[in-house]
Scaffold this active site. Structure first.
Site, PDB file in Angstrom:
ATOM      1  N   GLU A  38       0.807  -1.232   0.000  1.00  0.00           N
ATOM      2  CA  GLU A  38       0.000   0.000   0.000  1.00  0.00           C
ATOM      3  C   GLU A  38       0.837   1.278   0.000  1.00  0.00           C
ATOM      4  OE1 GLU A  38      -3.051   0.449  -0.412  1.00  0.00           O
ATOM      5  OE2 GLU A  38      -4.090  -1.417   0.045  1.00  0.00           O
TER       6      GLU A  38
ATOM      7  N   GLU B 200      -4.052 -10.337  -0.660  1.00  0.00           N
ATOM      8  CA  GLU B 200      -5.007 -10.314   0.453  1.00  0.00           C
ATOM      9  C   GLU B 200      -6.379 -10.626  -0.116  1.00  0.00           C
ATOM     10  OE1 GLU B 200      -4.835  -6.587   2.679  1.00  0.00           O
ATOM     11  OE2 GLU B 200      -2.655  -6.581   2.535  1.00  0.00           O
TER      12      GLU B 200
HETATM   13  C1  IPT Z   1      -5.372  -3.671   3.235  1.00  0.00           C
HETATM   14  C2  IPT Z   1      -4.036  -3.612   3.928  1.00  0.00           C
HETATM   15  O1  IPT Z   1      -3.017  -4.025   3.084  1.00  0.00           O
HETATM   16  C3  IPT Z   1      -3.988  -4.388   5.180  1.00  0.00           C
HETATM   17  O2  IPT Z   1      -2.864  -3.969   5.903  1.00  0.00           O
HETATM   18  C4  IPT Z   1      -5.242  -4.215   5.964  1.00  0.00           C
HETATM   19  O3  IPT Z   1      -5.423  -2.868   6.262  1.00  0.00           O
HETATM   20  C5  IPT Z   1      -6.383  -4.672   5.155  1.00  0.00           C
HETATM   21  O4  IPT Z   1      -6.476  -3.956   3.976  1.00  0.00           O
HETATM   22  C6  IPT Z   1      -7.696  -4.502   5.856  1.00  0.00           C
HETATM   23  O5  IPT Z   1      -7.741  -5.049   7.120  1.00  0.00           O
HETATM   24  S1  IPT Z   1      -5.589  -2.042   2.619  1.00  0.00           S
HETATM   25  C7  IPT Z   1      -7.276  -1.724   2.397  1.00  0.00           C
HETATM   26  C8  IPT Z   1      -7.447  -0.250   2.222  1.00  0.00           C
HETATM   27  C9  IPT Z   1      -7.790  -2.442   1.201  1.00  0.00           C
END
Ligand code: IPT
Length: 977
Positions: free
Chosen positions: A436, A506
């Protein structure tokens, strides 16, 4: 207060100088096993200053190292913010109020270290570390999740007592690139040690070990001063077999003459025959020892490594490990501990990985920074594919920083130091440039360094892949989106334009009661070329154990004050906002597949089944087809037992002989049981366990429970008994001796985090679904039968609800019908809710279980006869919400110890929940400890229940799991035991 004395380190103000990544820090190298280091862990004298340039006070307290001061009794408490920075300053600036921890202790430098180089290693400190020894400056380091080493030889004298001072500045230019989504802390989070080595030493060893047995070991010898002796050489040994010197390499490197004969660089080689290749399924390791010899052959230095032979490559859109397109069943893992905040021990890390292994995970993304070296050793040893991620997340100022030349050093520094440290781990299969941080020239610079230094592994970066999965540019070899809807992944894989493996960095956000549609994702991944898996977000619910009376973290004193996911009385799991922060991101930090004490959430059982190495299918009702779904292993490490679950209450078992199947092979096996003639519903389960002890599971540990239905349920018939009265009041409510609240219509659930953040909950509140007014329209009484018609008045229109109570043989039949107007097109549930008298504490059911399941998260809950105390049905999600549901329930009894109680039989498999809480009780509180269990049970029987989805961050559930408007019918019988 007097001015602080002049100090060159603070005078540099390195906390607002992104160009300064370190000063006096030794180059990074692979971690090897060296004996004789002195641990400096323990209590250090400690002061917390309000700013890095504030003068030191008179009074010292103490602080435990490794540890963060934010959970050790200071007034600087943990703070949770996801994207936003905790201060308004723009990079590289930081606020003037900048907590700074000063750690000091005396260290006895062993006299036998005379003539040697003395090295201080600080495992990790956040975010700027300044080192002073005996009052003299010794070094500076940033990069909060990698060790920093300093040569103390000029500032200490062997045999004397030295004073080591470590000053840790909390906020810095580096904080702007360490803006990860977790708690902000301050302190020293990994161990500190002191060791000695000779001036002329093995500075680094780089191993390339391929699955064909080709081994190459590059050794770097360095001289930290002194004369260069003649005739020294290196040797290597792999589990007793000697490696040979690479003559070709020696010849081409002959121009460098700083070290005689082998020139400071040496390459050893071997062709290892019959190599046992390393994979996550077969984590075969070999012991490598590299020695530096003096001219007379005596050993001057030794470096030991455990290595694995394996290849990683990308072939078209496939990521291959040892030539196989492996599925990546991954999880994102943060360093977290409910007592220490961030410091994790070897024991903690091992427990994390053992648990993951037991639940079918084979991959870890070190979100979002390099982990402790021990984690990679464990991953090598237990078998995990690791995406090793550099400590770079500039989320709040991503766009400014990605191209800011002041941060160029930091990007390359962080990525390169990670690679230099972790390059020898077979588990590490991919380098990640961070998380990010938008995408800019700083990323490409870092990617360029990695590609040159380690051409053996792919590089990934989500920020680059975001630009286009087919063409992410130089910074990503993998299309690694986050939270991409499944239909987009499928469309890409089928578009004909895919050029890279698609592995989500993710997906399936595990906040609260979540991870709906995980099985649908995996069905698609396993059947669609081009899709290879992903990493669930995330492993931990980061709830810090907090004392409720004073709001302080329990710290290390809280050991044992939790059990089964629940904090002890007087304590709770704190999330954002609980330490007095006004600006915070609440429970978004509680988004893991395990509770803060590592108790698995129900989704873990879902995952275990999705990852099953053995699957079964029905084969023309005569037998079962059994298949090996692994990539590399046979079935010999597994044992099986057949279980036949019959609706009439019997479960039969028989030993299962697992056929000898290679990966991908299938075999038909005859049905192990004769089905009884009664025609009732029948299910066959293969209980698969470990046949022997595995490093991560003792013999007999359940690996998976694949199941097939052998026979469907016949329709249920009822025989009315018109002579028996049915008692229904003027208010249309059933009167029943065991019910304290009669069955009424329920359209609502306590919103899950997905319901809240996905906007559904707000809609439901607007519609008034949580408390619609119930208006009786008609009550019609016939012999042995009463029909009640009610309207439930919601803002989106009235829901007409009919209940017909009929006395039937063996109890009371309740037939229900609800008609939802078009406006109510997506409600939480349609069903009945009633409450029972106290004392009915045991639920026994035939249906899916035993763990919690929901319509879009039920693949891991086999049908069978289950039984649990009512108090154990409820899952204690940190922020109370809908919990405890069981999918596919056919019938259940709720009974007291004397076997009295009630029995319910459903017209077909339904979603049922039995808890101590009304939906409104759950929705009224913010933490689990505020819940007051009711004496009786709150029972929900749902005609339809909305899927869970993952809308708190990512896609909602699929349309097929929504509750539609229109007519819903369901029926059930109630019988007194
Ligand atoms: C994404 C992040 O990479 C992770 O650290 C965490 O924040 C997750 O989402 C949510 O829990 S960033 C999000 C803005 C898609």
């Amino acid at each position: 207060m007097t001015d602080a004395p002049f100090d060159p380190l603070t005078a540099l103000r390195p906390w607002e100088a992104p160009e300064v990544t370190s000063w006096g820090r030794l180059p990074m190298h692979a971690v090897d096993r060296r004996a004789g280091a002195v641990s400096l862990d323990g209590d250090w004298r400690f002061q917390l200053l309000p700013a890095p340039d504030a003068p030191l006070g008179e009074v010292w307290s103490s602080s435990y190292v490794p540890g963060v001061w934010t959970v050790q009794g200071t007034d600087d408490l943990p703070r949770y913010l996801n994207i936003r920075m905790p201060f308004a300053e723009f990079p590289p600036e930081v606020p003037a109020a900048n907590p700074t921890g000063v750690y000091e202790r005396a260290v006895d430098v062993p006299a036998e270290w005379a003539e040697r180089r003395i090295v201080l290693q600080v495992g990790a400190a956040e975010s700027v570390l300044l080192v002073h020894v005996n009052g003299r400056p010794a070094g500076i380091s940033k990069d909060s999740h990698l060790a920093a080493e300093f040569d103390l030889t000029p500032v200490v004298r062997p045999g004397e007592r030295a004073t080591v001072r470590l000053t840790v500045v909390k906020w810095s230019d580096a904080s702007h690139i360490e803006d990860q989504d977790h708690w902000w802390h301050g302190g020293i989070t990994r161990s500190v040690l002191l060791y000695a080595r000779d001036a002329l030493h093995l500075a680094d060893v780089t191993v390339r070990a391929r699955r064909d047995g080709d081994l190459r070991v590059d050794c770097r010898v360095r001289d930290a001063g002194g004369a260069l002796p003649e005739g020294w050489y290196v040797s290597g040994e792999l589990d007793g077999h000697l490696l040979t010197q690479d003559a070709e390499f020696d010849r081409t490197n002959a121009e460098d003459e700083r070290v005689s004969d082998f020139l400071g660089e040496a390459r050893l080689r071997a062709a290892v025959p019959d190599v046992r290749a390393w994979t996550a399924e077969t984590p075969e390791l070999y012991g490598l020892t590299v020695r530096l010899h003096r001219a007379d052959g005596t050993v001057a230095d030794t470096s030991r490594h455990r290595i694995g032979f394996r290849d990683v490559e990308i072939d078209g859109r496939d990521l291959l490990v040892n030539g196989e397109r492996v599925f990546i069943r991954g999880v994102n893992r943060h360093d977290f501990h409910p007592l220490t905040g961030r410091t994790v021990s070897y024991h903690d890390m091992r427990a994390d990985l053992v648990l993951l292994k037991r639940f079918g995970f084979n991959a870890i993304r070190t979100a979002h920074y390099p982990n402790d070296p021990a984690l990679y050793d464990l991953a090598d040893e237990l078998g995990f594919y690791v995406v090793d991620e550099a400590d770079i997340e500039s989320h709040d100022h991503a766009h400014e920083i990605a191209d800011d030349p002041r941060y160029l050093n930091a990007f390359v520094d962080r990525v390169s130091r990670m690679v230099l440290r972790d390059k020898n781990h077979p588990s590490v299969i991919i380098w990640s440039l961070g998380n990010e941080s938008d995408y800019g020239a700083n990323h490409d610079a870092a990617a360029g360094w990695v590609r040159r230094h380690d051409p053996t592994r792919p590089v990934q970066y989500e920020g680059a892949a975001k630009r286009g999965w087919a063409d992410p540019g130089v910074a990503s070899d993998i299309a690694c989106p986050m939270y991409a809807p499944l239909e987009e992944c499928l469309a890409h894989a089928m578009s004909g334009t895919q050029t890279k493996p698609l592995i989500q960095c993710e997906y399936s956000h595990a906040m609260g009661n979540s991870n709906g549609t995980l099985a649908d994702h995996w069905e698609a991944i396993e059947t669609t070329p081009g899709l290879q898996g992903g990493f669930i977000w995330e492993f931990w619910d980061h709830g810090i154990l907090q004392r409720v009376n004073d709001g302080r973290p329990a710290g290390r004193g809280g050991a044992g004050l939790y059990d089964n996911g629940v904090a002890a009385p007087g304590h709770r799991w704190a999330y954002g906002g609980d330490f007095g922060e006004t600006d915070h991101d609440g429970a978004f930090i509680a988004d893991g597949v395990v509770f803060p004490d590592r108790t698995p959430k129900p989704v873990m059982f879902e995952h275990r089944e999705i990852a099953a190495p053995v699957r079964i299918d029905c084969f023309r009702h005569e037998g079962v087809v059994l298949s090996n779904h692994q990539h590399f292993r046979g079935l010999d490490w597994l044992a099986g037992e057949w279980e036949l679950s019959l609706a009439d209450g019997a479960t039969r078992t028989a030993p299962a002989e697992l056929p000898d199947l290679r990966p991908g092979e299938t075999a038909a096996v005859p049905l192990p049981f004769e089905l009884p003639e009664d025609g009732g519903e029948a299910w066959l389960t293969l209980r698969v366990t470990t046949a022997g002890d595995e490093p991560w599971a003792p013999r007999g540990t359940v690996v998976c429970l694949p199941q097939v239905r052998l026979r469907a349920a016949p329709p249920v018939r009822h025989t009315p008994v018109p002579g028996r009265p049915v008692e229904v009041g003027e208010d249309g409510l059933l009167v029943h001796p065991l019910l304290t609240a009669a069955p009424t219509l329920s359209l609502w659930r306590a919103p899950t985090d997905n319901d809240e953040l996905g906007g559904m909950a707000a809609r439901w509140r607007d519609w008034g679904l949580h408390a619609p007014a119930r208006k009786v329209v008609a009550v019609r009484r016939d012999p042995g039968r009463v029909a009640v018609v009610c309207d439930y008045l919601c803002t989106g229109g009235a829901v007409r609800h009919e209940q017909v109570f009929t006395a039937v043989e063996g109890g009371l039949l309740v037939e229900e019908c609800a008609e939802l107007p078009e406006a109510l097109h997506d409600v939480a549930r349609v069903g009945s809710v009633f409450e029972t008298a106290a004392g009915l504490n045991l639920l026994e059911w035939f249906g899916q279980g035993p763990w919690e399941s929901y319509p879009d998260r039920e693949a891991g809950a086999p049908v069978g006869h289950h039984s649990l105390p009512v108090d154990e049905l409820f899952t204690p999600y940190l922020r109370p919400q809908e919990s405890g549901g069981r999918h596919g329930v056919r019938r259940f009894t709720l009974s007291a110890p004397d076997a009295t109680g009630l029995a319910v039989r459903l017209d077909r498999p339904r979603q049922v929940s039995v808890t101590r809480h009304r939906a409104a009780d759950l929705a009224a509180v913010t933490h689990h400890d505020e819940l007051v269990p009711r004496a009786g049970c709150v029972v929900h029987i749902d005609a339809a229940h909305r899927g869970l989805g993952t809308a708190s961050c990512g896609p909602d559930t699929f349309a097929s799991y929504l509750v539609a408007a229109g007519v819903h019918r369901w029926s059930w019988t109630l019988r007194v035991l």
